[in-house]
Design a protein around this motif. Structure first.
Motif, mmCIF file in Angstrom:
data_model
loop_
_atom_site.group_PDB
_atom_site.id
_atom_site.type_symbol
_atom_site.label_atom_id
_atom_site.label_comp_id
_atom_site.label_asym_id
_atom_site.label_seq_id
_atom_site.Cartn_x
_atom_site.Cartn_y
_atom_site.Cartn_z
ATOM 1 N N UNK A 31 17.124 2.742 -19.048
ATOM 2 C CA UNK A 31 16.207 2.902 -17.921
ATOM 3 C C UNK A 31 15.251 1.716 -17.877
ATOM 4 N N UNK A 32 14.558 1.601 -16.739
ATOM 5 C CA UNK A 32 13.665 0.460 -16.540
ATOM 6 C C UNK A 32 12.332 0.952 -15.983
ATOM 7 N N UNK A 33 11.246 0.522 -16.587
ATOM 8 C CA UNK A 33 9.915 0.854 -16.058
ATOM 9 C C UNK A 33 9.242 -0.430 -15.571
ATOM 10 N N UNK A 34 8.957 -0.484 -14.284
ATOM 11 C CA UNK A 34 8.199 -1.593 -13.695
ATOM 12 C C UNK A 34 6.757 -1.079 -13.563
ATOM 13 N N UNK A 35 5.988 -1.216 -14.651
ATOM 14 C CA UNK A 35 4.648 -0.609 -14.634
ATOM 15 C C UNK A 35 3.734 -1.290 -13.620
ATOM 16 N N UNK A 36 3.969 -2.593 -13.365
ATOM 17 C CA UNK A 36 3.155 -3.295 -12.375
ATOM 18 C C UNK A 36 3.270 -2.638 -11.008
ATOM 19 N N UNK A 37 4.470 -2.076 -10.707
ATOM 20 C CA UNK A 37 4.667 -1.428 -9.401
ATOM 21 C C UNK A 37 3.724 -0.239 -9.255
ATOM 22 N N UNK A 38 3.439 0.465 -10.349
ATOM 23 C CA UNK A 38 2.522 1.614 -10.263
ATOM 24 C C UNK A 38 1.107 1.159 -9.903
ATOM 25 N N UNK A 39 0.672 0.022 -10.492
ATOM 26 C CA UNK A 39 -0.653 -0.505 -10.149
ATOM 27 C C UNK A 39 -0.650 -1.047 -8.718
ATOM 28 N N UNK A 40 0.475 -1.675 -8.332
ATOM 29 C CA UNK A 40 0.576 -2.199 -6.965
ATOM 30 C C UNK A 40 0.519 -1.056 -5.950
ATOM 31 N N UNK A 41 1.247 0.053 -6.219
ATOM 32 C CA UNK A 41 1.239 1.183 -5.287
ATOM 33 C C UNK A 41 -0.168 1.787 -5.238
ATOM 34 N N UNK A 42 -0.847 1.839 -6.358
ATOM 35 C CA UNK A 42 -2.215 2.378 -6.357
ATOM 36 C C UNK A 42 -3.104 1.541 -5.430
ATOM 37 N N UNK A 43 -2.985 0.208 -5.528
ATOM 38 C CA UNK A 43 -3.773 -0.673 -4.654
ATOM 39 C C UNK A 43 -3.428 -0.438 -3.191
ATOM 40 N N UNK A 44 -2.124 -0.325 -2.909
ATOM 41 C CA UNK A 44 -1.680 -0.125 -1.523
ATOM 42 C C UNK A 44 -2.111 1.259 -1.010
ATOM 43 N N UNK A 45 -2.043 2.259 -1.885
ATOM 44 C CA UNK A 45 -2.449 3.619 -1.491
ATOM 45 C C UNK A 45 -3.922 3.613 -1.096
ATOM 46 N N UNK A 46 -4.729 2.833 -1.816
ATOM 47 C CA UNK A 46 -6.163 2.732 -1.480
ATOM 48 C C UNK A 46 -6.324 2.169 -0.073
ATOM 49 N N UNK A 47 -5.557 1.115 0.241
ATOM 50 C CA UNK A 47 -5.638 0.525 1.586
ATOM 51 C C UNK A 47 -5.299 1.602 2.621
ATOM 52 N N UNK A 48 -4.229 2.362 2.355
ATOM 53 C CA UNK A 48 -3.776 3.369 3.325
ATOM 54 C C UNK A 48 -4.745 4.549 3.433
ATOM 55 N N UNK A 49 -5.445 4.846 2.326
ATOM 56 C CA UNK A 49 -6.374 5.989 2.336
ATOM 57 C C UNK A 49 -7.793 5.563 2.721
ATOM 58 N N UNK A 50 -7.981 4.256 2.964
ATOM 59 C CA UNK A 50 -9.306 3.773 3.328
ATOM 60 C C UNK A 50 -10.273 3.751 2.152
ATOM 61 N N UNK A 51 -9.740 3.547 0.939
ATOM 62 C CA UNK A 51 -10.589 3.498 -0.264
ATOM 63 C C UNK A 51 -10.721 2.037 -0.704
ATOM 64 N N UNK A 52 -11.946 1.607 -0.977
ATOM 65 C CA UNK A 52 -12.157 0.229 -1.419
ATOM 66 C C UNK A 52 -11.689 0.078 -2.869
#
Ligand code: DC
Length: 226
Positions: A31-52
């Protein structure tokens, strides 16, 4: 911690971790874990949720409830979906990288994503790509790689990648971004980017990825992992 085998691959952006980790996971059929993707999605989720990105408690709340799915499409590309929206392209932009690096410096965000990362550890084994895989997330890993390269070489590689994608970028700006991100990733108070004490450190500045891969496979065989 579990006895399932894990190889950790840590290091700064652009050192070749992703390519090496994919080669290892494909060859070993792990299996493969791209842990950076989890931090990237968190950043993007903030943009989508209007969170700074600067609002630490709100960002941590987003990370705690992150509804993210990874799947491989018909072309073999990994797609990343947040709350039903495909964010694969957005998270890979330079802006996505800045967001990831900013939210990754928040201790409560790292805490929120820790268990989620450990859940990727499934038989027959895992290749984990990130910054703190060998130091924090999988400290018992039998083989830890720290892959690095000079910032100039990493900026050149990123420049060529972006040109191939048809993106218009400036090399000096990329170098500046890389150095800024390295400084932020290395100086943060929690899980800074440092090699584990028992890591096998490889400098890929003047080493083709096939040679890096051969060296890591030799180390894996020596440890009885391959
Ligand atoms: O590997 P990447 O470029 O996708 O990572 C994006 C950012 O996320 C990077 O600047 C640092 C952060 N990160 C982290 O802090 N810890 C990890 N395990 C993975 C990534």
């Amino acid at each position: 911690m579990s006895k399932v085998s894990v190889i950790t691959v840590d290091g700064p952006s652009g050192a070749g971790k992703g390519t090496l980790s994919h080669l290892l996971a494909d060859t070993l059929d792990w299996h493969f874990l791209d842990s950076g993707a989890l931090y990237r999605v968190t950043g993007q989720a903030c943009v989508m949720e209007g969170v700074s990105w600067e609002d630490a408690p709100a960002v941590a709340e987003v990370a705690r409830h992150l509804q993210v799915e990874f799947f491989t499409d018909a072309n073999g590309e990994v797609r990343v979906v947040y709350k039903g929206t495909d964010v694969s392209r957005e998270i890979r932009t330079e802006e996505g990288g800045r967001g990831a690096s900013t939210v990754a410096a928040i201790p409560a965000v790292r805490e929120a994503l820790l268990q989620r990362q450990r859940e990727f550890l499934q038989p027959p084994g895992l290749v984990a790509d990130g910054r703190d895989m060998g130091t924090v997330v999988f400290p018992d890993a039998p083989l830890k790689i720290f892959l690095t390269a000079s910032s100039e070489e990493r900026a050149q590689r990123r420049y060529r990648q972006l040109l191939e994608k048809g993106e218009n970028v400036s090399l000096p700006r990329l170098l500046e971004d890389i150095e800024e991100r390295d400084a932020r990733d290395s100086s943060r108070s929690v899980s800074p980017l440092v090699p584990a004490e028992d890591a096998f450190v490889i400098d890929s500045s003047h080493m083709p990825i096939v040679d890096v891969f051969a060296a890591v496979m030799a180390a894996a065989r020596e440890k009885g992992l391959a």
